[in-house]
Design a protein around this motif. Structure first.
Motif, PDB file in Angstrom:
ATOM      1  N   LEU A   1      39.132  67.487  62.739  1.00  0.00           N
ATOM      2  CA  LEU A   1      40.106  68.125  61.854  1.00  0.00           C
ATOM      3  C   LEU A   1      39.532  69.334  61.120  1.00  0.00           C
ATOM      4  N   THR A   2      38.217  69.465  61.106  1.00  0.00           N
ATOM      5  CA  THR A   2      37.572  70.623  60.483  1.00  0.00           C
ATOM      6  C   THR A   2      36.651  71.254  61.512  1.00  0.00           C
ATOM      7  N   PRO A   3      37.106  72.340  62.156  1.00  0.00           N
ATOM      8  CA  PRO A   3      36.284  72.950  63.200  1.00  0.00           C
ATOM      9  C   PRO A   3      35.007  73.562  62.617  1.00  0.00           C
ATOM     10  N   GLY A   4      34.015  73.624  63.439  1.00  0.00           N
ATOM     11  CA  GLY A   4      32.721  74.163  63.041  1.00  0.00           C
ATOM     12  C   GLY A   4      31.628  73.310  63.630  1.00  0.00           C
ATOM     13  N   LYS A   5      30.407  73.573  63.209  1.00  0.00           N
ATOM     14  CA  LYS A   5      29.269  72.814  63.717  1.00  0.00           C
ATOM     15  C   LYS A   5      28.677  71.980  62.592  1.00  0.00           C
ATOM     16  N   TYR A   6      28.202  70.797  62.969  1.00  0.00           N
ATOM     17  CA  TYR A   6      27.622  69.861  62.016  1.00  0.00           C
ATOM     18  C   TYR A   6      26.204  69.516  62.428  1.00  0.00           C
ATOM     19  N   ASP A   7      25.296  69.523  61.472  1.00  0.00           N
ATOM     20  CA  ASP A   7      23.936  69.044  61.703  1.00  0.00           C
ATOM     21  C   ASP A   7      23.880  67.646  61.111  1.00  0.00           C
ATOM     22  N   PHE A   8      23.839  66.641  61.980  1.00  0.00           N
ATOM     23  CA  PHE A   8      23.934  65.256  61.522  1.00  0.00           C
ATOM     24  C   PHE A   8      22.657  64.762  60.853  1.00  0.00           C
ATOM     25  N   ASP A   9      21.552  65.475  61.044  1.00  0.00           N
ATOM     26  CA  ASP A   9      20.306  65.070  60.377  1.00  0.00           C
ATOM     27  C   ASP A   9      20.285  65.499  58.915  1.00  0.00           C
ATOM     28  N   THR A  10      20.780  66.703  58.662  1.00  0.00           N
ATOM     29  CA  THR A  10      20.748  67.234  57.298  1.00  0.00           C
ATOM     30  C   THR A  10      22.094  67.160  56.599  1.00  0.00           C
TER      31      THR A  10
END
Length: 146
Positions: A129-138
């Motif tokens: 629902l929120t486009p973009g990139k996610y860094d799951f570690d930080t």
């Protein structure tokens, strides 16, 4: 009595209490009618306080438990807020990484793995629902380029 053991038991109790508080707040999310941003800030801070103290298995259990309480309306609320709350991103990342676990791959159709399947579906929906990139570690979020 070993003093070290006593300290470890106390630490476990503190972590268990923190997890209970976080879970209670997450379960209250669908019914919460106050300042949602402030409430999510509180949950994010609670997650930050205990996240690093949890073992990988404890993180998985917490992520499944918390993700399971998100309803359709909560998906939208969390998806809008997730970019401002890195610990939600990290938690959703824990759930998404479970789909690559060999145990899950081998048994994903088994009824006992339904909560994990449901959590993965919910986490995917929230993040989509929120486009973009996610860094799951930080927990960092990078908006899409325009």
């Amino acid at each position: 009595e070993d003093i070290t053991t006593g300290e470890q038991d106390t630490e476990r109790e503190v972590i268990a209490e923190m997890v209970e508080d976080i879970t209670a707040n997450f379960e209250a999310l669908p019914k919460y009618d106050g300042d949602l941003g402030e409430f999510l800030d509180t949950i994010n801070d609670q997650l930050e306080d205990c996240y690093e103290e949890l073992s990988p298995d404890q993180k998985k259990a917490l992520a499944i438990k918390l993700t399971s309480v998100l309803s359709g309306e909560c998906h939208e609320n969390i998806s809008r807020a997730v970019v401002h709350h890195p610990n939600f991103v990290r938690l959703l990342g824990v759930v998404l990484n479970m789909q690559h676990d060999p145990n899950f791959q081998a048994r994903r159709r088994h009824p006992s793995y339904r909560p994990i399947r449901d959590a993965i579906t919910t986490a995917t929906r929230v993040l989509s629902l929120t486009p973009g990139k996610y860094d799951f570690d930080t927990g960092a979020y990078t908006p899409p380029e325009h």
